[in-house]
Design a protein around this motif. Structure first.
Motif, PDB file in Angstrom:
ATOM      1  N   ALA A  97      36.432   9.866 -42.912  1.00 20.32           N
ATOM      2  CA  ALA A  97      36.393  11.431 -42.237  1.00 20.32           C
ATOM      3  C   ALA A  97      35.239  12.207 -43.128  1.00 20.32           C
ATOM      4  O   ALA A  97      34.272  12.676 -42.357  1.00 20.32           O
ATOM      5  CB  ALA A  97      37.578  12.121 -42.388  1.00 20.32           C
ATOM      6  N   GLU A  98      35.256  11.972 -44.390  1.00 21.63           N
ATOM      7  CA  GLU A  98      34.127  12.560 -45.467  1.00 21.63           C
ATOM      8  C   GLU A  98      32.838  12.146 -44.956  1.00 21.63           C
ATOM      9  O   GLU A  98      31.759  12.572 -44.611  1.00 21.63           O
ATOM     10  CB  GLU A  98      34.351  12.467 -46.559  1.00 21.63           C
ATOM     11  N   GLU A  99      32.618  10.807 -44.663  1.00 25.17           N
ATOM     12  CA  GLU A  99      31.381  10.091 -44.635  1.00 25.17           C
ATOM     13  C   GLU A  99      30.965  10.578 -43.034  1.00 25.17           C
ATOM     14  O   GLU A  99      29.795  10.324 -42.751  1.00 25.17           O
ATOM     15  CB  GLU A  99      31.456   8.647 -44.710  1.00 25.17           C
ATOM     16  N   ALA A 100      31.894  10.740 -41.887  1.00 25.35           N
ATOM     17  CA  ALA A 100      31.608  10.941 -40.704  1.00 25.35           C
ATOM     18  C   ALA A 100      31.343  12.508 -40.559  1.00 25.35           C
ATOM     19  O   ALA A 100      31.048  12.943 -39.287  1.00 25.35           O
ATOM     20  CB  ALA A 100      32.636  10.347 -39.910  1.00 25.35           C
ATOM     21  N   ASN A 101      31.517  13.319 -41.583  1.00 23.98           N
ATOM     22  CA  ASN A 101      31.423  14.814 -41.482  1.00 23.98           C
ATOM     23  C   ASN A 101      32.283  15.348 -40.384  1.00 23.98           C
ATOM     24  O   ASN A 101      32.063  16.190 -39.911  1.00 23.98           O
ATOM     25  CB  ASN A 101      30.119  15.066 -41.207  1.00 23.98           C
ATOM     26  N   ILE A 102      33.709  14.799 -40.608  1.00 17.62           N
ATOM     27  CA  ILE A 102      34.780  15.544 -39.675  1.00 17.62           C
ATOM     28  C   ILE A 102      36.082  15.602 -40.649  1.00 17.62           C
ATOM     29  O   ILE A 102      35.915  15.060 -41.646  1.00 17.62           O
ATOM     30  CB  ILE A 102      35.127  14.267 -38.496  1.00 17.62           C
ATOM     31  N   THR A 103      36.960  16.127 -40.015  1.00 18.13           N
ATOM     32  CA  THR A 103      38.169  16.308 -40.760  1.00 18.13           C
ATOM     33  C   THR A 103      39.146  15.070 -40.591  1.00 18.13           C
ATOM     34  O   THR A 103      39.051  14.352 -39.566  1.00 18.13           O
ATOM     35  CB  THR A 103      39.184  17.372 -40.488  1.00 18.13           C
ATOM     36  N   PRO A 104      39.760  14.642 -41.649  1.00 17.45           N
ATOM     37  CA  PRO A 104      40.721  13.386 -41.598  1.00 17.45           C
ATOM     38  C   PRO A 104      41.445  13.510 -40.258  1.00 17.45           C
ATOM     39  O   PRO A 104      41.616  12.347 -39.442  1.00 17.45           O
ATOM     40  CB  PRO A 104      41.676  13.351 -42.721  1.00 17.45           C
ATOM     41  N   GLY A 105      42.311  14.459 -39.875  1.00 12.64           N
ATOM     42  CA  GLY A 105      42.907  14.640 -38.746  1.00 12.64           C
ATOM     43  C   GLY A 105      42.315  14.587 -37.564  1.00 12.64           C
ATOM     44  O   GLY A 105      42.770  13.954 -36.555  1.00 12.64           O
ATOM     45  N   ASN A 106      40.880  14.642 -37.348  1.00 17.56           N
ATOM     46  CA  ASN A 106      40.026  14.693 -36.071  1.00 17.56           C
ATOM     47  C   ASN A 106      40.026  12.849 -35.835  1.00 17.56           C
ATOM     48  O   ASN A 106      39.868  12.761 -34.793  1.00 17.56           O
ATOM     49  CB  ASN A 106      38.778  15.219 -36.440  1.00 17.56           C
ATOM     50  N   ILE A 107      40.276  12.141 -36.938  1.00 16.02           N
ATOM     51  CA  ILE A 107      39.926  10.859 -36.571  1.00 16.02           C
ATOM     52  C   ILE A 107      41.240  10.394 -35.603  1.00 16.02           C
ATOM     53  O   ILE A 107      40.925   9.564 -34.755  1.00 16.02           O
ATOM     54  CB  ILE A 107      40.134   9.979 -37.931  1.00 16.02           C
ATOM     55  N   ARG A 137      42.067  12.081 -33.133  1.00 12.80           N
ATOM     56  CA  ARG A 137      41.698  12.464 -31.737  1.00 12.80           C
ATOM     57  C   ARG A 137      41.023  11.068 -31.201  1.00 12.80           C
ATOM     58  O   ARG A 137      41.000  11.191 -29.768  1.00 12.80           O
ATOM     59  CB  ARG A 137      40.697  13.721 -31.566  1.00 12.80           C
ATOM     60  N   TYR A 138      40.345  10.199 -31.882  1.00  9.56           N
ATOM     61  CA  TYR A 138      39.758   9.218 -31.355  1.00  9.56           C
ATOM     62  C   TYR A 138      40.323   7.851 -31.385  1.00  9.56           C
ATOM     63  O   TYR A 138      39.915   6.990 -30.375  1.00  9.56           O
ATOM     64  CB  TYR A 138      38.436   9.198 -32.180  1.00  9.56           C
ATOM     65  N   PHE A 139      41.251   7.820 -32.363  1.00  7.67           N
ATOM     66  CA  PHE A 139      42.019   6.532 -32.793  1.00  7.67           C
ATOM     67  C   PHE A 139      43.161   6.814 -33.179  1.00  7.67           C
ATOM     68  O   PHE A 139      43.615   7.679 -33.873  1.00  7.67           O
ATOM     69  CB  PHE A 139      41.369   5.743 -33.877  1.00  7.67           C
ATOM     70  N   SER A 140      44.164   6.198 -32.536  1.00  5.61           N
ATOM     71  CA  SER A 140      45.891   6.534 -32.672  1.00  5.61           C
ATOM     72  C   SER A 140      46.177   6.032 -34.055  1.00  5.61           C
ATOM     73  O   SER A 140      47.354   6.697 -34.673  1.00  5.61           O
ATOM     74  CB  SER A 140      46.532   6.058 -31.470  1.00  5.61           C
ATOM     75  N   SER A 141      45.568   5.273 -34.842  1.00  6.84           N
ATOM     76  CA  SER A 141      45.993   4.727 -36.028  1.00  6.84           C
ATOM     77  C   SER A 141      44.848   4.186 -36.754  1.00  6.84           C
ATOM     78  O   SER A 141      43.923   3.729 -36.294  1.00  6.84           O
ATOM     79  CB  SER A 141      47.253   3.921 -35.882  1.00  6.84           C
ATOM     80  N   LYS A 142      45.022   3.748 -37.943  1.00 10.19           N
ATOM     81  CA  LYS A 142      44.223   3.043 -38.941  1.00 10.19           C
ATOM     82  C   LYS A 142      43.929   1.639 -38.328  1.00 10.19           C
ATOM     83  O   LYS A 142      42.779   1.230 -38.153  1.00 10.19           O
ATOM     84  CB  LYS A 142      44.566   3.116 -40.430  1.00 10.19           C
ATOM     85  N   GLU A 143      45.101   1.141 -37.682  1.00 10.35           N
ATOM     86  CA  GLU A 143      45.160  -0.165 -37.213  1.00 10.35           C
ATOM     87  C   GLU A 143      44.142  -0.262 -36.114  1.00 10.35           C
ATOM     88  O   GLU A 143      43.418  -1.039 -35.722  1.00 10.35           O
ATOM     89  CB  GLU A 143      46.292  -0.665 -37.017  1.00 10.35           C
TER      90      GLU A 143
END
Length: 68
Positions: free
Chosen positions: A34-44, A46-52
């Motif tokens: 998230a930091e590298e993508a310049n977004i918040t961790p929670g925003n991930i 919104r795009y992907f349901s899980s790390k998997e």
């Protein structure tokens, strides 16, 4: 209503590819992605349901080529 942006999704994928390459899947950090993508961790999520799911999206082109 906010719309998902392809550019943000691509930044997440690029950051995840680098993080998983450097640290592996299990040690890879969604916070760092998230930091590298310049977004918040929670925003991930919104795009992907899980790390998997994020990993599966990265590997999808490899799966498709393997099946072809």
């Amino acid at each position: 209503m906010q719309y998902l942006k392809e550019s943000v999704r691509n930044k997440i994928l690029d950051s995840a590819r680098e993080e998983f390459h450097l640290h592996g899947y299990h040690r890879g950090s969604l916070k760092t992605i998230a930091e590298e993508a310049n977004i918040t961790p929670g925003n991930i999520y919104r795009y992907f349901s899980s790390k998997e799911n994020l990993l599966n999206q990265l590997l999808q082109p490899v799966y498709e080529e393997f099946e072809a």
